[in-house]
Design an enzyme around this catalytic site. Structure first.
Site, mmCIF file in Angstrom:
data_model
loop_
_atom_site.group_PDB
_atom_site.id
_atom_site.type_symbol
_atom_site.label_atom_id
_atom_site.label_comp_id
_atom_site.label_asym_id
_atom_site.label_seq_id
_atom_site.Cartn_x
_atom_site.Cartn_y
_atom_site.Cartn_z
ATOM 1 N N ASP A 267 2.606 -9.107 9.166
ATOM 2 C CA ASP A 267 1.168 -9.338 9.014
ATOM 3 C C ASP A 267 0.964 -10.849 8.907
ATOM 4 O O ASP A 267 0.614 -11.376 7.845
ATOM 5 C CB ASP A 267 0.655 -8.614 7.773
ATOM 6 C CG ASP A 267 0.779 -7.111 7.919
ATOM 7 O OD1 ASP A 267 0.062 -6.536 8.747
ATOM 8 O OD2 ASP A 267 1.626 -6.515 7.229
ATOM 9 N N GLN B 190 -2.392 -12.265 7.844
ATOM 10 C CA GLN B 190 -2.611 -11.952 6.419
ATOM 11 C C GLN B 190 -1.904 -12.976 5.537
ATOM 12 O O GLN B 190 -2.471 -13.485 4.562
ATOM 13 C CB GLN B 190 -2.093 -10.542 6.120
ATOM 14 C CG GLN B 190 -1.988 -10.227 4.640
ATOM 15 C CD GLN B 190 -1.642 -8.780 4.352
ATOM 16 O OE1 GLN B 190 -2.506 -7.925 4.432
ATOM 17 N NE2 GLN B 190 -0.394 -8.497 4.004
ATOM 18 N N HIS C 64 9.636 -3.426 3.252
ATOM 19 C CA HIS C 64 9.277 -3.588 1.832
ATOM 20 C C HIS C 64 10.540 -3.781 0.998
ATOM 21 O O HIS C 64 10.560 -4.598 0.062
ATOM 22 C CB HIS C 64 8.532 -2.349 1.316
ATOM 23 C CG HIS C 64 7.226 -2.076 1.996
ATOM 24 N ND1 HIS C 64 6.995 -0.953 2.746
ATOM 25 C CD2 HIS C 64 6.076 -2.788 2.018
ATOM 26 C CE1 HIS C 64 5.755 -0.978 3.208
ATOM 27 N NE2 HIS C 64 5.179 -2.085 2.782
ATOM 28 N N MET D 19 0.849 -1.193 0.000
ATOM 29 C CA MET D 19 0.000 0.000 0.000
ATOM 30 C C MET D 19 0.890 1.249 0.000
ATOM 31 O O MET D 19 0.430 2.347 0.327
ATOM 32 C CB MET D 19 -0.938 -0.014 1.203
ATOM 33 C CG MET D 19 -1.888 -1.212 1.154
ATOM 34 S SD MET D 19 -3.415 -0.986 2.079
ATOM 35 C CE MET D 19 -2.809 -0.782 3.727
ATOM 36 N N LYS E 51 6.159 -11.205 7.200
ATOM 37 C CA LYS E 51 5.548 -11.989 8.283
ATOM 38 C C LYS E 51 5.030 -11.118 9.415
ATOM 39 O O LYS E 51 4.468 -11.633 10.372
ATOM 40 C CB LYS E 51 6.570 -12.990 8.833
ATOM 41 C CG LYS E 51 6.831 -14.154 7.909
ATOM 42 C CD LYS E 51 7.706 -15.181 8.592
ATOM 43 C CE LYS E 51 8.045 -16.317 7.644
ATOM 44 N NZ LYS E 51 9.079 -17.197 8.188
HETATM 45 O O1 PAF Z 1 0.084 -5.768 3.491
HETATM 46 C C1 PAF Z 1 -0.354 -4.877 2.733
HETATM 47 O O2 PAF Z 1 0.303 -3.875 2.470
HETATM 48 C C2 PAF Z 1 -1.744 -5.034 2.142
HETATM 49 O O3 PAF Z 1 -2.601 -5.644 3.032
HETATM 50 C C3 PAF Z 1 -1.746 -5.731 0.780
HETATM 51 C C4 PAF Z 1 -1.264 -7.162 0.887
HETATM 52 C C5 PAF Z 1 -0.878 -4.973 -0.200
HETATM 53 C C6 PAF Z 1 -3.178 -5.767 0.223
HETATM 54 O O4 PAF Z 1 -3.698 -4.488 0.082
#
Ligand code: PAF
Length: 295
Positions: A162, A165, A49, A42, A160
């Site tokens: 998240d 997720q 990242h 995002m 990891k």
């Molecule tokens: O982890 C994130 O940044 C978001 O949840 C993702 C996986 C890009 C989905 O919008």
């Protein structure tokens, strides 16, 4: 040669801001035998990242980064409007990491007015963040499924931090037979232990200091586990005691669960996930560790 494909064969990074064009580029890349690595984000990129991009770069011929603040995964009253955005800074981090294509589009293109299809992983989304943020994971799985159909990746990388997720996305990929390899990457921390997150930007200096109780609590539980403690309630109490010393930090959940099924455990082992979520002022932070793994 079609100019849209040129970046596939050069070192120039390109920003692609239409779904059709990204799909076309990805399909052409696949036709020419290229392996596509994908890092969905995002935006407001940080070193976490960057670690995904670095790994993605080594795992594919073409590296695609998506930047899309997904309205569908934010609940009413959450921070969608104020979620930090900085395309210029993100572009320079992406270029540095060797990204070939940044894909981004508007919410209106991702979810047109007549949009009505949702991807819902049912059980894994019930506890933890799923309980605190109803509808959140439905938004995540829907957009990740759409992004996979747009970017056509061979491999996709997720952090990891998240943790739930990642588990939910793995489940979706398995259940829906998606031909994508999902890779989970270690949590990246600041030197003082705070897990990297775009939301750390919201923290005041005092809140940031208070937030260090999360990584302190994880470390303390790990130490007790390695010293032989196996009782989940007693381990959770260690976390509660450490966080209670920080009045600005309000616990959402402290849970010990199986790292794959996310089922609650009474006695822990190497496969137990310690997952924490707190509010520090208005900022929601999460952190976790699997007891038998290094961070
Ligand atoms: O982890 C994130 O940044 C978001 O949840 C993702 C996986 C890009 C989905 O919008």
């Amino acid at each position: 040669m079609n100019s849209r494909l040129r970046p596939i064969l050069s070192t120039d990074m390109r920003v692609v801001s239409s779904i059709n064009e990204m799909q076309f580029i990805a399909a052409e890349a696949r036709k020419s035998g290229k392996r596509i690595s994908f890092v969905p984000t995002m935006g407001f990129l940080h070193s976490g990242h960057a670690s995904l991009l670095k790994e993605g770069r080594t795992r594919g011929d073409i590296l695609v980064l998506s930047i899309f603040v997904n309205p569908a995964q934010f609940g009413a009253g959450e921070d969608f409007d104020r979620y930090p955005r900085d395309m210029e800074r993100d572009s320079s981090i992406a270029a540095e990491a060797g990204v070939d294509f940044i894909f981004t589009c508007t919410p209106a293109e991702m979810y047109p007015a007549d949009y009505q299809t949702w991807v819902d992983v049912t059980e894994l989304t019930l506890p933890l963040c799923g309980a605190s943020r109803p509808g959140h994971f439905r938004g995540v799985t829907t957009v990740v499924c759409k992004l996979f159909n747009i970017v056509l990746p061979h491999i996709a990388l997720f952090g990891k931090k998240d943790y739930q997720q990642l588990a939910v996305i793995r489940r979706m990929v398995t259940d829906l037979n998606m031909p994508v390899e999902v890779v989970g990457m270690p949590i990246i921390r600041e030197p003082d232990g705070l897990a990297m997150s775009s939301r750390n930007k919201y923290l005041s200096p005092d809140e940031r200091k208070s937030s260090l109780c999360l990584s302190r609590a994880l470390q303390s539980v790990r130490a007790s586990y390695h010293a032989g403690e196996r009782n989940a309630e007693r381990l959770k109490q260690i976390v509660n005691n450490i966080i209670a010393l920080e009045p600005a930090v309000i616990i959402d959940y402290v849970e010990l669960r199986h790292c794959e099924t996310l089922a609650e455990v009474a006695m822990v082992d190497n496969h137990s996930l310690l997952a924490l979520a707190v509010k520090v002022g208005t900022t929601r932070l999460i952190d976790n560790c699997v007891l038998g793994e290094d961070d």
